[in-house]
Write an enzyme that holds these catalytic residues in place. Structure first.
Site, PDB file in Angstrom:
ATOM      1  N   ILE A  88       0.644  -0.831  -0.146  1.00 35.66           N
ATOM      2  CA  ILE A  88      -0.151   0.203   0.211  1.00 35.66           C
ATOM      3  C   ILE A  88       0.881   1.341   0.133  1.00 35.66           C
ATOM      4  CG2 ILE A  88      -1.887   0.766   1.870  1.00 35.66           C
ATOM      5  CD1 ILE A  88      -2.777  -1.598   2.207  1.00 35.66           C
ATOM      6  N   HIS A 105      -5.998  -4.203 -11.282  1.00 37.64           N
ATOM      7  CA  HIS A 105      -6.846  -4.908  -9.915  1.00 37.64           C
ATOM      8  C   HIS A 105      -7.531  -6.050 -10.280  1.00 37.64           C
ATOM      9  CE1 HIS A 105      -8.069  -6.143  -5.581  1.00 37.64           C
ATOM     10  NE2 HIS A 105      -9.217  -6.692  -6.014  1.00 37.64           N
TER      11      HIS A 105
HETATM   12  C1  GAR Z   1      -1.871  -8.895 -11.258  1.00 37.58           C
HETATM   13  O1  GAR Z   1      -3.114  -9.718 -11.521  1.00 37.58           O
HETATM   14  C2  GAR Z   1      -2.267  -8.331 -10.556  1.00 37.58           C
HETATM   15  O2  GAR Z   1      -4.091  -6.810 -11.144  1.00 37.58           O
HETATM   16  C3  GAR Z   1      -2.278  -8.085  -9.220  1.00 37.58           C
HETATM   17  O3  GAR Z   1      -1.055  -9.242  -9.279  1.00 37.58           O
HETATM   18  C4  GAR Z   1      -1.019  -9.903 -10.729  1.00 37.58           C
HETATM   19  C5  GAR Z   1       0.262  -9.367 -11.104  1.00 37.58           C
HETATM   20  O4  GAR Z   1       0.792 -10.183 -12.014  1.00 37.58           O
HETATM   21  N1  GAR Z   1      -2.321  -7.335  -7.852  1.00 37.58           N
HETATM   22  C6  GAR Z   1      -2.954  -6.840  -6.962  1.00 37.58           C
HETATM   23  O5  GAR Z   1      -3.661  -8.282  -6.864  1.00 37.58           O
HETATM   24  C7  GAR Z   1      -2.656  -5.801  -6.447  1.00 37.58           C
HETATM   25  N2  GAR Z   1      -4.193  -6.573  -5.012  1.00 37.58           N
HETATM   26  P1  GAR Z   1       2.277  -9.643 -12.327  1.00 37.58           P
HETATM   27  O6  GAR Z   1       3.662  -9.657 -11.501  1.00 37.58           O
HETATM   28  O7  GAR Z   1       2.741 -10.589 -13.384  1.00 37.58           O
HETATM   29  O8  GAR Z   1       1.595  -8.913 -13.956  1.00 37.58           O
END
Ligand code: GAR
Length: 200
Positions: A88, A105
């Protein structure tokens, strides 16, 4: 500027998009809150400058917030994209980049905010979920929504704890994020009564 904490596939989608000058945006740097992650390797492979600020390396959260803010300000970004950044952001950071921080998200906000958007939606029993690209405000996943993508939940998703569902969400999410960031960079935006208007 892109901030990451993990695999960085959304970062990779942005890196790939910025290879085309017509996209209208470049990535000035990549920041992370941990080292040894694939997201940083992607930055390195793309020749992008990167830095790591781990919360545990600072006396308290406010010092981490100040350091992260200063590091990002040093690159003078127009937009900050948090792409799987699992911390955060602090008040100093949010004040410094107000209205210019874009988060993605993996759920249809305002449902299922927080760190477990995919599994919370699955456990609730929703039939559709998806992803939300939004501006960051002082709350957790509460800022004005820019765009959303919908993904259907199947019965099979309950069997594997949400991994396959998250992968399907991420396929939609990467495209949505690339589309939104390009439009923001090319056209600008303004916020009117919580509605994000593009062009400004
Ligand atoms: C994504 O799905 C993003 O929305 C999520 O983490 C993943 C990152 O994937 N974020 C959250 O959950 C934030 N609360 P990546 O590292 O392969 O881009």
């Amino acid at each position: 500027m892109v901030l990451v904490s993990g695999s960085g596939t959304n970062l990779q989608a942005l890196i790939d998009a910025t290879a085309d000058p017509a996209y209208g945006a470049v990535i000035v740097a990549v920041g992370a809150d941990r080292d040894g992650i694939a997201g940083l390797e992607r930055a390195e492979r793309a020749g992008l400058p990167s830095f790591v600020h781990r919360v545990k390396d600072f006396p308290d959260r406010a010092d981490w917030d100040r350091a992260l803010t200063g590091a990002v300000q040093g690159y003078e970004p127009d937009l900050v994209v948090t792409a799987g950044f699992m911390k955060i952001l602090g008040p100093e950071f949010i004040a410094a980049f107000a209205g210019r921080i874009v988060n993605t998200h993996p759920a249809l906000l305002p449902a299922f905010p927080g760190a477990h958007g995919v599994t919370d939606a699955l456990a609730y029993g929703v039939k559709v979920t998806g992803c939300t690209v939004h501006l960051v405000d002082a709350g957790v996943d509460t800022g004005p929504i820019i765009a959303q993508g919908v993904v259907e939940v199947t019965d099979a998703d309950h069997a594997d704890g949400g991994d396959a569902l998250h992968e399907r969400i991420k396929t939609v999410e990467r495209q949505l994020l690339v589309d939104v960031v390009g439009r923001l960079a090319r056209e600008g935006h303004r916020i009117e009564d919580r509605k994000v208007r593009i062009p400004a």
